[in-house]
Design an enzyme around this catalytic site. Structure first.
Site, PDB file in Angstrom:
ATOM      1  N   GLY A 182       4.227   3.780  -7.563  1.00 43.82           N
ATOM      2  CA  GLY A 182       2.818   3.048  -7.438  1.00 43.82           C
ATOM      3  C   GLY A 182       2.989   2.359  -6.059  1.00 43.82           C
ATOM      4  O   GLY A 182       2.803   1.422  -5.667  1.00 43.82           O
ATOM      5  N   GLY A 183       3.542   3.156  -4.845  1.00 44.91           N
ATOM      6  CA  GLY A 183       4.022   2.700  -3.544  1.00 44.91           C
ATOM      7  C   GLY A 183       5.518   2.159  -3.658  1.00 44.91           C
ATOM      8  O   GLY A 183       6.344   2.851  -4.328  1.00 44.91           O
TER       9      GLY A 183
ATOM     10  N   GLU B 164     -10.166  11.967  17.993  1.00 43.90           N
ATOM     11  CA  GLU B 164      -9.167  11.866  16.812  1.00 43.90           C
ATOM     12  C   GLU B 164      -8.059  12.656  16.536  1.00 43.90           C
ATOM     13  O   GLU B 164      -6.833  12.417  16.518  1.00 43.90           O
ATOM     14  CB  GLU B 164      -9.923  11.154  15.517  1.00 43.90           C
ATOM     15  CG  GLU B 164     -10.603   9.809  15.583  1.00 43.90           C
ATOM     16  CD  GLU B 164     -11.519   9.583  14.598  1.00 43.90           C
ATOM     17  OE1 GLU B 164     -11.359   8.206  14.071  1.00 43.90           O
ATOM     18  OE2 GLU B 164     -12.096  10.408  13.917  1.00 43.90           O
TER      19      GLU B 164
ATOM     20  N   LYS C 136       8.102  14.187  -4.476  1.00 47.05           N
ATOM     21  CA  LYS C 136       7.783  12.864  -4.641  1.00 47.05           C
ATOM     22  C   LYS C 136       7.984  12.542  -6.057  1.00 47.05           C
ATOM     23  O   LYS C 136       7.362  12.812  -7.028  1.00 47.05           O
ATOM     24  CB  LYS C 136       6.277  12.481  -4.172  1.00 47.05           C
ATOM     25  CG  LYS C 136       5.793  11.361  -3.952  1.00 47.05           C
ATOM     26  CD  LYS C 136       4.342  11.091  -3.381  1.00 47.05           C
ATOM     27  CE  LYS C 136       3.725   9.775  -3.506  1.00 47.05           C
ATOM     28  NZ  LYS C 136       2.401   9.732  -2.958  1.00 47.05           N
TER      29      LYS C 136
ATOM     30  N   ASP D 292      14.575   0.156  -3.834  1.00 47.90           N
ATOM     31  CA  ASP D 292      15.966  -0.556  -4.081  1.00 47.90           C
ATOM     32  C   ASP D 292      17.138   0.419  -3.722  1.00 47.90           C
ATOM     33  O   ASP D 292      16.830   1.686  -3.667  1.00 47.90           O
ATOM     34  CB  ASP D 292      16.219  -1.091  -5.516  1.00 47.90           C
ATOM     35  CG  ASP D 292      15.919   0.153  -6.529  1.00 47.90           C
ATOM     36  OD1 ASP D 292      17.013   1.002  -6.542  1.00 47.90           O
ATOM     37  OD2 ASP D 292      14.926   0.099  -7.212  1.00 47.90           O
TER      38      ASP D 292
HETATM   39  C1  DGJ Z   1       0.652   6.253  -7.003  1.00 42.46           C
HETATM   40  C2  DGJ Z   1       1.733   6.748  -5.722  1.00 42.46           C
HETATM   41  O1  DGJ Z   1       1.969   5.728  -4.954  1.00 42.46           O
HETATM   42  C3  DGJ Z   1       0.280   7.262  -4.712  1.00 42.46           C
HETATM   43  O2  DGJ Z   1       0.827   7.655  -3.315  1.00 42.46           O
HETATM   44  C4  DGJ Z   1      -0.250   8.464  -5.501  1.00 42.46           C
HETATM   45  O3  DGJ Z   1       1.069   9.617  -5.543  1.00 42.46           O
HETATM   46  C5  DGJ Z   1      -0.680   8.239  -6.948  1.00 42.46           C
HETATM   47  N1  DGJ Z   1       0.412   7.407  -7.596  1.00 42.46           N
HETATM   48  C6  DGJ Z   1      -0.932   9.160  -7.709  1.00 42.46           C
HETATM   49  O4  DGJ Z   1      -1.265   9.325  -9.018  1.00 42.46           O
END
Ligand code: DGJ
Length: 727
Positions: free
Chosen positions: A526-527, A612, A474, A532
């Site tokens: 940050g999401g 759940e 990621k 893009d």
């Molecule tokens: C921002 C990401 O969008 C989150 O999913 C997570 O990985 C945090 N950063 C971690 O700092």
């Protein structure tokens, strides 16, 4: 042939569309048409009104109706009589800024052009043709080469621009936009995608007003606040009817889309790198390459336009092992543990997840350096052995032994002041001498335009990936960039740095994705702050938003779906009350919404009730059952959540054999009729069986009359309807 030239007119044809330009008597390249396919030369639409204060080029002599200020131009300049927003702006060595571009020559070749150092749509020789048109400003020797990629079957035209300085003095490029399109007629509305952190890509549709409208970013990333995509719709255009044009810039840095409605009600669109954070000193003999714009249009509404963008991005932008294949269902520990975890906690989450059918454990932020909070550790990409006492290798091995893949988080472009890397290399940080830089989330930014920095990142990241069986990365990026300055460039070139940062980022991504072809890279900022087409060239999926609230996600995913394929949308089920909004929705609703993407979980499974957990296991197998349909089916938006009390969407398989309709009804009300959903894209003559009760409907009935949803009690209640073609 997709590209033909007759009597100075260029015909760029795809199966359903036509793009036309013409070199006129003065060597000016006029834009004639982008739209439905016709056999005609559309130059009969050119008008030459006598408009006051719209001057004439010198060679036009007494023809007061020939004006660059009123003609539709293919690539507009500044300083020679067109007063609308330009596509290119330069400063010559003498301080002047005029650029008078006239046609020089053209070339057509098989296949699709590539752009050095930048992501671009790729295609086989048989799938595409390339047109290069060279324009020249004779006085300065500046050449502008317009590049067109024509992808016949995909109904897509790509555009890019190369500026070459063949003059005897350097020239400063202040703006080199990738797209310029003039549309003389029509009543247009634009759709753009605005937002903020945890609320990205909100679709906004508005009529054009006279003057310039803009959607842009100067943040060093394409941003949460605006997205580098845009739709232009004829008034009244719907999901299934009406004409619309879409444009997506394949670039991950600051961008600028401007639309100008001029004095004659004509519309000009320009799109490219944001000029506020750009300038480029082009020495004699050098070339500058602008990023690519992907264009498509449809006469049958925004749904068909989205299908074309989904197809091109999935098949001709995304790459690698996971481009078209199914992605593992993952569990990410971020919202389950934040920074507070150790080996034992991670193994426990993984164990539970494996029992419920989840395929991969992703270890998020906090596994490295002295990273116990977000104030420290970024840059130190070696394992934190206080948390992971047996090292990364042992943890990966144990998780693999559970039958699970292992993935890991990096934020390569960032640095904490409290880190060994900062103590060793403070000069690698973006900072203007004599000024204190902006901090954001306590962190600073590494100078990605400096090859020493990208080399360091390559070394540390590839070491981790080589030494451990890691199958997913990621790639996060958690702040906007300011204080642009790099010690690697002289003063006169400092404003090249934002673009050089992106070139450095792309070179590192290219190197790592090339060297680790089996690793699935997921983009993140940050999401969805860097969602893009540029990032999608390296990462076939992107974490869509840090907002995991199912209700808000329906809006975020609605906006995202206009351009980006469902397989690219990272989407997870998280805990309730939701950490971002405090809202509680049922596990079923969270599951249904997250399934419209690349699916996963992000919560502490041990806190779930046995019911759940059962539901999680059902969701994982439902997702796996429909994953092929979700990834490769045609995606239809069945409602507009901003205008209706529900969000509904549909996946239709090839040959319309299988249909999956999902959605959420937002607010309950008493004493009302049940909700009706009309389906789209079915075979109207065929019969479909509803999985739930076996009842048979005709495609025509499902599309005209629709289906009634069961009675809904409660807010944010999800529904799911599966149909199969029986004859
Ligand atoms: C921002 C990401 O969008 C989150 O999913 C997570 O990985 C945090 N950063 C971690 O700092």
């Amino acid at each position: 042939m997709a590209i033909t030239v007759k009597d100075g007119v260029f015909y760029l044809e795809t199966v359903n569309t036509l793009y036309q330009m013409k070199v006129d008597a003065f060597g000016v390249l006029n834009h004639l048409w982008y739209g439905a396919k016709t056999d005609d030369c559309m130059d009969y639409l050119l008008d030459y009104p006598d408009v006051g204060f719209s001057g004439n080029i010198y060679e036009a002599e007494n023809q007061r109706t020939y004006s660059l200020n009123t003609l539709p131009l293919e690539y507009a300049t500044r300083g020679v009589g067109d007063f609308r927003v330009p596509a290119i702006s330069v400063t010559h060595a003498d301080g002047s800024n005029a650029l008078d571009l006239r046609f020089e020559d053209y070339h057509i070749r098989k296949g699709k052009y590539a752009i050095p150092g930048l992501p671009a749509v790729y295609a086989d020789e048989a799938e595409a043709e390339t047109l290069e048109i060279r324009l020249k400003d004779t006085a300065s020797g500046v050449n502008v080469i317009l590049l067109y990629g024509v992808l016949w079957d995909a109904d897509v035209i790509t555009r890019s621009v190369v500026v070459k300085n063949e003059g005897s003095a350097p020239v400063v490029l202040n703006r080199v936009h990738s797209l310029c399109m003039d549309i003389p007629y029509g009543d247009w509305e634009w759709v753009h995608f605005y937002g903020r952190h945890t609320m990205e890509r909100q679709a906004e549709r508005a009529a054009l007003i006279h003057g310039i409208q803009e959607s842009s970013s100067t943040r060093g990333a394409s941003s949460h606040q605006q997205n580098p995509t845009m739709l232009l719709c004829e008034k009244g255009c719907t999901e299934t009817t009406g004409f619309c044009i879409g444009a997506a810039l394949m670039y991950s840095g600051g961008f600028q889309t401007q639309l100008e409605k001029d004095q004659l009600d004509q519309v000009r669109v320009v799109m490219g790198i944001n000029e506020d954070t750009f300038s480029w000193l082009l020495d004699t003999g050098d070339s500058f390459y602008a990023p690519e714009v992907i264009l498509s249009c449809s006469e049958h509404g925004m749904g068909e336009l989205s299908h074309r963008f989904h197809h091109i991005i999935r098949n001709h932008v995304c790459r690698g092992k996971y481009q078209l294949s199914k992605r593992p269902v993952l569990i990410n520990n971020w919202e389950a543990t934040y920074f507070e975890f150790d080996e034992e906690k991670i193994e426990k989450i993984a164990k539970q997840a494996s029992e419920l059918g989840i395929d991969m454990m992703v270890l998020d932020d906090g596994w490295f350096g002295k990273r116990d909070s977000d104030t420290s550790g970024l840059g130190d990409w070696f394992v934190n052995e206080t948390k992971l006492q047996g090292g990364l290798g042992r943890l990966v091995e144990r998780i693999n032994r559970m039958g699970m893949k292992f993935g890991i988080w990096f934020e390569p472009e960032m640095i904490s002041e409290d880190s060994d890397l900062y103590r060793k290399h403070p000069e690698w940080v973006i900072q203007i001498p004599g000024r204190k830089p902006m901090r954001s989330r306590y962190q600073l930014v590494l100078d990605m335009s400096n090859p020493q920095v990208t080399e360091y990142l390559y070394q540390v990241m590839s070491k981790i990936l080589k030494e451990n069986h890691i199958e997913y990365v990621k790639w996060d990026m958690n702040r906007s960039i300011s204080d642009w300055y790099t010690a690697t460039l002289p003063e006169s070139r400092q404003m090249e740095m934002p673009h050089r940062y992106i070139l450095g980022l792309y070179s590192l991504l290219e190197r790592l994705t090339g060297e680790f072809p089996d690793v699935l890279f997921e983009g993140c900022c940050g999401g969805g702050g860097r969602f893009d087409a540029g990032m999608l060239y390296y990462c076939p999926q992107i974490w869509c938003s840090d907002d995991t609230d199912a209700h808000e996600r329906t809006f975020i995913q609605y906006g995202t779906s206009f351009f980006y394929p469902i397989s690219t949308v990272g989407s997870h089920v998280s805990a309730v009350p939701n950490h971002q909004t405090g809202r509680s929705t049922s596990i079923e609703t969270r599951g249904t919404v997250a399934m419209a993407g690349s699916f996963g979980y992000e919560l502490d499974l041990s806190k779930l009730s046995p019911e759940e957990k059962k539901e999680v296991s059902r969701q994982v197998s439902t997702y796996k059952k429909y994953q092929e349909l979700i990834y490769n089916g045609l995606y239809y938006r069945l409602s507009n959540p901003y205008e209706e009390n529900l969000s509904a969407w549909e996946f239709v398989a090839a040959k319309q054999t299988k249909v999956l309709v999902q959605g959420v009804v937002f607010r309950a009300a008493s004493n009302i009729l049940r909700h009706r959903i009309r389906l789209t894209g079915l075979d109207e003559k065929a019969k479909y069986r509803l999985a739930e009760d076996g009842r048979i409907y005709s495609g025509k009935a499902l599309m005209s009359g629709g289906l009634l949803l069961p009675e809904i009690k409660g807010d944010d209640i999800a529904f799911e309807i599966c149909l199969e073609k029986v004859s």
